[in-house]
Design a protein around this motif. Structure first.
Motif, PDB file in Angstrom:
ATOM      1  N   PRO A 117       0.844  -1.206   0.000  1.00 58.63           N
ATOM      2  CA  PRO A 117       0.000   0.000   0.000  1.00 58.63           C
ATOM      3  C   PRO A 117       0.878   1.254   0.000  1.00 58.63           C
ATOM      4  N   GLY A 118       0.422   2.291  -0.658  1.00 60.91           N
ATOM      5  CA  GLY A 118       1.207   3.508  -0.744  1.00 60.91           C
ATOM      6  C   GLY A 118       1.178   4.315   0.551  1.00 60.91           C
ATOM      7  N   VAL A 119       2.297   4.955   0.831  1.00 59.22           N
ATOM      8  CA  VAL A 119       2.414   5.868   1.977  1.00 59.22           C
ATOM      9  C   VAL A 119       2.813   7.234   1.422  1.00 59.22           C
ATOM     10  N   ALA A 120       1.965   8.231   1.650  1.00 63.58           N
ATOM     11  CA  ALA A 120       2.218   9.576   1.128  1.00 63.58           C
ATOM     12  C   ALA A 120       3.014  10.391   2.138  1.00 63.58           C
ATOM     13  N   LEU A 121       4.146  10.941   1.718  1.00 66.87           N
ATOM     14  CA  LEU A 121       4.959  11.847   2.524  1.00 66.87           C
ATOM     15  C   LEU A 121       4.818  13.258   1.971  1.00 66.87           C
ATOM     16  N   ALA A 122       4.733  14.226   2.849  1.00 67.93           N
ATOM     17  CA  ALA A 122       4.555  15.611   2.419  1.00 67.93           C
ATOM     18  C   ALA A 122       5.349  16.539   3.324  1.00 67.93           C
ATOM     19  N   VAL A 123       5.584  17.747   2.831  1.00 65.66           N
ATOM     20  CA  VAL A 123       6.272  18.777   3.612  1.00 65.66           C
ATOM     21  C   VAL A 123       5.245  19.486   4.492  1.00 65.66           C
ATOM     22  N   GLY A 124       5.518  19.544   5.768  1.00 60.19           N
ATOM     23  CA  GLY A 124       4.661  20.271   6.705  1.00 60.19           C
ATOM     24  C   GLY A 124       5.450  21.355   7.400  1.00 60.19           C
ATOM     25  N   TYR A 125       4.831  21.972   8.383  1.00 54.29           N
ATOM     26  CA  TYR A 125       5.522  23.031   9.114  1.00 54.29           C
ATOM     27  C   TYR A 125       4.893  23.195  10.489  1.00 54.29           C
ATOM     28  N   ALA A 126       5.713  23.663  11.410  1.00 50.44           N
ATOM     29  CA  ALA A 126       5.261  23.922  12.777  1.00 50.44           C
ATOM     30  C   ALA A 126       4.307  25.113  12.780  1.00 50.44           C
ATOM     31  N   PRO A 127       3.546  25.299  13.869  1.00 51.49           N
ATOM     32  CA  PRO A 127       2.629  26.448  13.938  1.00 51.49           C
ATOM     33  C   PRO A 127       3.334  27.766  13.672  1.00 51.49           C
ATOM     34  N   VAL A 146     -15.759  36.910  28.992  1.00 52.75           N
ATOM     35  CA  VAL A 146     -14.870  37.202  27.865  1.00 52.75           C
ATOM     36  C   VAL A 146     -14.300  35.896  27.325  1.00 52.75           C
ATOM     37  N   THR A 147     -14.033  35.863  26.019  1.00 52.97           N
ATOM     38  CA  THR A 147     -13.454  34.689  25.370  1.00 52.97           C
ATOM     39  C   THR A 147     -12.180  35.085  24.648  1.00 52.97           C
ATOM     40  N   LEU A 148     -11.094  34.368  24.921  1.00 47.83           N
ATOM     41  CA  LEU A 148      -9.829  34.556  24.221  1.00 47.83           C
ATOM     42  C   LEU A 148      -9.659  33.382  23.251  1.00 47.83           C
ATOM     43  N   THR A 149      -9.315  33.666  22.004  1.00 49.52           N
ATOM     44  CA  THR A 149      -9.173  32.638  20.974  1.00 49.52           C
ATOM     45  C   THR A 149      -7.747  32.627  20.442  1.00 49.52           C
ATOM     46  N   CYS A 150      -7.160  31.437  20.385  1.00 51.89           N
ATOM     47  CA  CYS A 150      -5.805  31.245  19.855  1.00 51.89           C
ATOM     48  C   CYS A 150      -5.917  30.713  18.431  1.00 51.89           C
ATOM     49  N   SER A 151      -5.397  31.471  17.463  1.00 49.56           N
ATOM     50  CA  SER A 151      -5.421  31.071  16.055  1.00 49.56           C
ATOM     51  C   SER A 151      -3.996  30.854  15.574  1.00 49.56           C
ATOM     52  N   SER A 152      -3.818  29.788  14.778  1.00 50.64           N
ATOM     53  CA  SER A 152      -2.473  29.472  14.292  1.00 50.64           C
ATOM     54  C   SER A 152      -2.570  28.720  12.976  1.00 50.64           C
ATOM     55  N   ASN A 153      -1.567  28.915  12.131  1.00 49.10           N
ATOM     56  CA  ASN A 153      -1.489  28.218  10.842  1.00 49.10           C
ATOM     57  C   ASN A 153      -0.440  27.121  10.952  1.00 49.10           C
ATOM     58  N   ALA A 154      -0.839  25.861  10.706  1.00 52.60           N
ATOM     59  CA  ALA A 154       0.091  24.736  10.877  1.00 52.60           C
ATOM     60  C   ALA A 154      -0.315  23.586   9.953  1.00 52.60           C
ATOM     61  N   ASP A 155       0.664  22.786   9.561  1.00 52.76           N
ATOM     62  CA  ASP A 155       0.423  21.584   8.760  1.00 52.76           C
ATOM     63  C   ASP A 155       1.405  20.499   9.207  1.00 52.76           C
ATOM     64  N   PRO A 156       0.946  19.452   9.898  1.00 58.94           N
ATOM     65  CA  PRO A 156      -0.453  19.134  10.200  1.00 58.94           C
ATOM     66  C   PRO A 156      -1.059  20.148  11.170  1.00 58.94           C
ATOM     67  N   PRO A 157      -2.390  20.143  11.284  1.00 57.06           N
ATOM     68  CA  PRO A 157      -3.055  21.132  12.141  1.00 57.06           C
ATOM     69  C   PRO A 157      -2.548  21.071  13.580  1.00 57.06           C
ATOM     70  N   CYS A 195      -0.836  32.426  24.233  1.00 58.35           N
ATOM     71  CA  CYS A 195      -1.084  30.997  24.030  1.00 58.35           C
ATOM     72  C   CYS A 195       0.115  30.364  23.340  1.00 58.35           C
ATOM     73  N   VAL A 196       0.220  29.049  23.479  1.00 59.83           N
ATOM     74  CA  VAL A 196       1.237  28.256  22.791  1.00 59.83           C
ATOM     75  C   VAL A 196       0.515  27.197  21.975  1.00 59.83           C
ATOM     76  N   ALA A 197       0.756  27.191  20.662  1.00 64.50           N
ATOM     77  CA  ALA A 197       0.165  26.200  19.755  1.00 64.50           C
ATOM     78  C   ALA A 197       1.236  25.191  19.373  1.00 64.50           C
ATOM     79  N   ARG A 198       0.859  23.908  19.334  1.00 62.79           N
ATOM     80  CA  ARG A 198       1.860  22.854  19.114  1.00 62.79           C
ATOM     81  C   ARG A 198       1.314  21.785  18.166  1.00 62.79           C
ATOM     82  N   ASN A 199       2.178  21.308  17.273  1.00 63.23           N
ATOM     83  CA  ASN A 199       1.893  20.089  16.508  1.00 63.23           C
ATOM     84  C   ASN A 199       3.130  19.205  16.532  1.00 63.23           C
ATOM     85  N   SER A 200       3.128  18.133  15.723  1.00 66.79           N
ATOM     86  CA  SER A 200       4.233  17.170  15.794  1.00 66.79           C
ATOM     87  C   SER A 200       5.549  17.743  15.287  1.00 66.79           C
ATOM     88  N   LEU A 201       5.522  18.908  14.636  1.00 62.46           N
ATOM     89  CA  LEU A 201       6.745  19.495  14.075  1.00 62.46           C
ATOM     90  C   LEU A 201       7.292  20.649  14.900  1.00 62.46           C
TER      91      LEU A 201
END
Length: 305
Positions: A117-127, A146-157, A195-201
């Motif tokens: 089975p195929g395994v797809a590898l791709a370039v990602g990035y940290a938040p 009051v509500t504070l919202t943390c927004s971040s751009n990351a791949d994977p999310p 806030c601190v946003a974190r993914n696997s990268l």
């Protein structure tokens, strides 16, 4: 018999059995068909969410075969159908980038009509571009929500969040979500939040945002300086102290005489450069801000002759 979606657990002996409606109408063949299933997989290290890797990482791949037909076999690694060479041992990609992204598969050597089975590898990035927004914006009145919202751009999310106040080392309790809800805020909730946003990268920390809690004057009290016994002829200063946000912008001093109060000043401090016996008595102050007012308890100013 046709079998689809063959798995390694399907390995075994298969016999044909003939059955009828009669009690003795059952016959099983003595001959057995042996089904050997070889499982061929692409193994990727290190493990990453959705197989997203940061640019510059070192990635290892190999072909893994399980089953009796796998012994002694050689397997090659392919990317998008292009043979990259043998991969029974680790195949190393240094400085992973977009040119290494694609679908990886394993095939036997020499080539056959089978592949893993195929395994797809791709370039990602940290938040990145991590920011905090506050709703409602602007100053927040004590007692409101009051509500504070943390927004971040990351791949994977982004996989996890944490909230911090006033550069403290420990995170705000129960704050591991993209939104931090504060119900019925108190003056003590005022401060800088990030806030601190974190993914696997990796992770990223936002810039701090000031949560400004406004409240009417509270805790108003009169302070006497110097403390202790006050001798006639000495210098005495009374200070009206109050906690408010925005700060107190108006003061009024009163002296109690009998059942009446007499206005004595309109500054934060009431000063007696040379105090006399007639200055003795009870004093209190009243303070105002745009959000309300507060009055101190009376204090006694004793003057010793």
């Amino acid at each position: 018999m046709q079998m689809t979606n063959i798995r390694s657990t399907d390995t075994g002996l298969y016999r044909f059995r003939f059955e009828t409606d009669h009690t003795q109408g059952r016959w099983t063949s003595s001959d057995a068909a042996v089904l050997s299933v070889t499982e061929l997989l692409v193994d990727v290290h290190p493990a990453r969410t959705e197989n997203r890797f940061a640019s510059g990482e070192t990635v290892y791949l190999r072909c893994i075969a399980r089953g009796c037909a796998a012994a002694g076999k050689t397997f090659a690694l392919y990317r998008n159908g292009v043979n990259l060479g043998p991969a029974n041992n680790w195949f190393t990609i240094y400085n992973f980038d977009q040119q290494h992204a694609g679908m990886y598969t394993c095939r036997p050597v020499p080539p056959q009509k089978i592949q893993s089975p195929g395994v797809a590898l791709a370039v990602g990035y940290a938040p990145q571009s991590t920011v905090v927004t506050v709703s409602p914006s602007g100053a927040i009145s004590a007692g409101s929500s009051v509500t504070l919202t943390c927004s971040s751009n990351a791949d994977p999310p982004v996989e996890s969040y944490a909230w911090f106040k006033d550069h403290q080392s420990g995170s705000v309790p129960d704050s591991f979500k993209p939104q931090l809800h504060l119900w019925r805020v108190l003056p003590t909730d005022r401060g800088l939040y990030h806030c601190v946003a974190r993914n696997s990268l990796g992770f990223e920390r936002s810039r701090p945002v000031l949560l400004n809690i406004t409240y009417a004057p509270t805790g108003t009290a009169v302070l006497i300086s110097p403390p202790g016994d006050i001798m006639e002829g000495s210098s005495v200063n009374l200070t009206c102290s109050s906690d408010a946000n925005p700060p107190v912008d108006r003061y009024t001093w009163y002296q109690i005489s009998g059942d009446r109060s007499w206005k004595k000043g309109s500054m934060q401090n009431l000063t007696f450069p040379i105090i006399r016996a007639q200055h003795g008595g009870q004093y209190y102050c009243t303070v105002w801000s745009p959000y309300g007012q507060d009055t101190s308890a009376p204090i006694t100013l004793p003057v010793l002759c």
